[in-house]
Design a protein around this motif. Structure first.
Motif, PDB file in Angstrom:
ATOM      1  N   ASP A  57      50.730  40.977  50.618  1.00 44.06           N
ATOM      2  CA  ASP A  57      50.891  41.006  49.140  1.00 44.06           C
ATOM      3  C   ASP A  57      51.873  40.078  48.717  1.00 44.06           C
ATOM      4  OD1 ASP A  57      48.867  42.976  48.848  1.00 44.06           O
ATOM      5  OD2 ASP A  57      50.411  44.776  48.195  1.00 44.06           O
ATOM      6  N   LEU A  94      43.546  48.647  52.768  1.00 43.90           N
ATOM      7  CA  LEU A  94      43.548  48.095  51.306  1.00 43.90           C
ATOM      8  C   LEU A  94      44.098  46.834  51.308  1.00 43.90           C
ATOM      9  CD1 LEU A  94      43.320  48.931  48.427  1.00 43.90           C
ATOM     10  CD2 LEU A  94      45.464  49.958  48.259  1.00 43.90           C
ATOM     11  N   ARG A  98      42.452  43.304  49.777  1.00 47.10           N
ATOM     12  CA  ARG A  98      42.961  42.306  48.880  1.00 47.10           C
ATOM     13  C   ARG A  98      42.976  40.909  49.598  1.00 47.10           C
ATOM     14  NH1 ARG A  98      47.705  46.392  47.745  1.00 47.10           N
ATOM     15  NH2 ARG A  98      46.878  47.610  45.981  1.00 47.10           N
ATOM     16  N   ALA A 101      39.307  39.685  49.293  1.00 47.60           N
ATOM     17  CA  ALA A 101      39.119  39.377  48.114  1.00 47.60           C
ATOM     18  C   ALA A 101      39.643  38.000  47.459  1.00 47.60           C
ATOM     19  CB  ALA A 101      39.369  40.302  47.169  1.00 47.60           C
ATOM     20  N   THR A 102      40.950  37.719  47.903  1.00 45.33           N
ATOM     21  CA  THR A 102      41.696  36.499  47.638  1.00 45.33           C
ATOM     22  C   THR A 102      40.804  35.196  48.140  1.00 45.33           C
ATOM     23  OG1 THR A 102      43.816  37.509  47.652  1.00 45.33           O
ATOM     24  CG2 THR A 102      43.828  35.221  47.984  1.00 45.33           C
ATOM     25  N   ALA A 109      35.320  42.555  51.751  1.00 42.03           N
ATOM     26  CA  ALA A 109      36.377  43.276  50.974  1.00 42.03           C
ATOM     27  C   ALA A 109      36.194  44.770  50.337  1.00 42.03           C
ATOM     28  CB  ALA A 109      36.837  42.611  49.551  1.00 42.03           C
ATOM     29  N   LEU A 113      37.289  48.548  51.394  1.00 40.12           N
ATOM     30  CA  LEU A 113      37.636  49.569  50.217  1.00 40.12           C
ATOM     31  C   LEU A 113      37.153  50.940  50.303  1.00 40.12           C
ATOM     32  CD1 LEU A 113      37.783  47.183  47.011  1.00 40.12           C
ATOM     33  CD2 LEU A 113      39.753  48.176  48.164  1.00 40.12           C
ATOM     34  N   GLU A 129      41.016  47.535  42.444  1.00 46.19           N
ATOM     35  CA  GLU A 129      40.567  46.389  43.422  1.00 46.19           C
ATOM     36  C   GLU A 129      38.993  46.040  43.431  1.00 46.19           C
ATOM     37  OE1 GLU A 129      42.431  44.065  45.043  1.00 46.19           O
ATOM     38  OE2 GLU A 129      44.172  45.464  44.307  1.00 46.19           O
ATOM     39  N   ARG A 130      38.378  47.306  43.210  1.00 47.68           N
ATOM     40  CA  ARG A 130      36.784  47.255  43.031  1.00 47.68           C
ATOM     41  C   ARG A 130      36.550  46.362  41.833  1.00 47.68           C
ATOM     42  NH1 ARG A 130      36.797  52.618  45.157  1.00 47.68           N
ATOM     43  NH2 ARG A 130      35.833  52.717  47.038  1.00 47.68           N
ATOM     44  N   VAL A 132      38.512  44.078  40.290  1.00 45.40           N
ATOM     45  CA  VAL A 132      38.356  42.737  40.474  1.00 45.40           C
ATOM     46  C   VAL A 132      37.480  41.860  41.201  1.00 45.40           C
ATOM     47  CG1 VAL A 132      39.922  41.057  41.844  1.00 45.40           C
ATOM     48  CG2 VAL A 132      41.159  42.831  40.763  1.00 45.40           C
TER      49      VAL A 132
END
Length: 357
Positions: A57, A94, A98, A101-102, A109, A113, A129-130, A132
């Motif tokens: 993160d 998780l 992330r 997804a980035t 991603a 999840l 996160e979903r 996003v």
């Protein structure tokens, strides 16, 4: 329509310069501790998953703030290793979601999840996160439902900020402005990063709306919070170009090309240099940006096809390549922006065909 200026003096946060230094130190410290753990037994490695997730993160945060693609890639590699040693750990899954997804690997991603949910990961975190991912794919109604459910449980800075950004993406500017203000009023932290990111996203909204002064005010607010905030500085340079201040844009962009490995800033610098008549230097930066975009599209097509298409349709001056990448981007996600980019590429290619001898 002119947007409201963010209140840059309140709330009080840590110095942005000091916060960035602390971020570097946190990343270095966690990396050292994890490298020591990696030499131990598998059980010890699995016990270090929370530290690894925290490092991921932080790397993604620094990647955004300082425009470092290398940080995104490092985070992605670490996430793969975490899931390899702890394949059923919800925290590891998780973190990988992330990271994926980035880099816009949204299908993978989403699968992470789902797996994290089966492993007992926090439902609220998973829904965030979903949301996003759904927002990035243009599924605004579904994203809104998830964020509103979270807001009903707790009207926090994070959920209100997410709602503000979503409304901004939908073009609901008045509601987005209200939510941006409400989110700020809920901020209780001392880190300047969340507020700088909020101001930046507010600026992006006004930038898209064509309100240069409102956008400038928001980007400057983000810059005030975090002086080295690369995306805010890059967008300020874009506004200077739009305003006819190409020399100022050059001065803003030069430091970014030294600190960031994202070719967007080299591309903008090429445009600014060309505008002020420094054609030879502009050509050098254009070639540097082109080589880097080719490299990133090969490694991370989902994340960089659209940016590369924009480059080739602009200073890159290759509409055929731009159309190819815009079509590739449209295959990844059928959003309004992806469709608009494709249409722009088609029109540009048609203009070239009409003027060809």
């Amino acid at each position: 329509m002119t947007g409201a200026s963010p209140q840059v003096c309140e709330p009080v946060t840590t110095s942005g310069t000091i916060a960035v230094m602390n971020l570097h130190a946190q990343i270095d410290g966690l990396a050292v501790r994890l490298s020591r753990t990696a030499t131990g037994e598998a059980q010890g490695v699995r016990s270090a998953v929370p530290q690894g997730a925290a490092l991921i993160d932080l790397l993604n945060l620094r990647g955004h703030l300082l425009g470092r693609v290398a940080d995104y890639e490092r985070a992605a590699e670490l996430a793969e290793r975490l899931v390899h040693v702890a394949p059923e750990d919800g925290t590891a899954l998780l973190a990988r979601a992330r990271s994926r997804a980035t880099l816009h690997r949204f299908a993978e991603a989403a699968a992470d999840l789902s797996a994290a949910g089966r492993s007992g990961a926090d439902a609220t975190a998973l829904d965030a996160e979903r949301a996003v991912i759904l927002q990035a794919l243009g599924c605004h109604a579904d994203a809104m439902a998830l964020i509103r459910t979270a807001a009903e449980r707790k009207s926090s800075f994070t959920t209100l900020g997410a709602l503000a950004v979503l409304q901004a993406d939908r073009g609901e500017v008045t509601e987005a402005e209200r939510l941006f203000d409400e989110a700020r009023s809920h901020y209780q932290g001392t880190s300047p990063f969340p507020l700088a990111q909020l101001d930046f996203r507010r600026g992006v909204m006004w930038h898209r709306e064509g309100d240069i002064e409102a956008a400038r005010s928001c980007y400057e607010a983000a810059r005030c919070r975090v002086p080295r905030y690369v995306p805010a500085l890059g967008h300020l340079a874009e506004l200077e170009l739009l305003s006819g201040s190409a020399h100022t844009a050059v001065e803003l962009l030069r430091p970014l090309t030294r600190s960031s490995d994202d070719p967007e800033y080299a591309a903008h610098l090429a445009t600014a240099l060309h505008t002020v008549g420094r054609v030879h230097e502009a050509k050098q930066w254009r070639e540097r940006a082109a080589a880097r975009y080719d490299e990133l599209v090969l490694r991370h097509p989902e994340a960089y096809a659209d940016h590369a298409a924009d480059f080739w349709l602009g200073v890159g001056a290759d509409t055929g390549r731009g159309l190819e990448l815009a079509l590739q981007n449209l295959a990844f996600r059928q959003t309004h922006r992806a469709q608009a980019l494709f249409q722009r590429a088609v029109l540009a290619q048609n203009r070239v065909a009409q003027t060809a001898p």
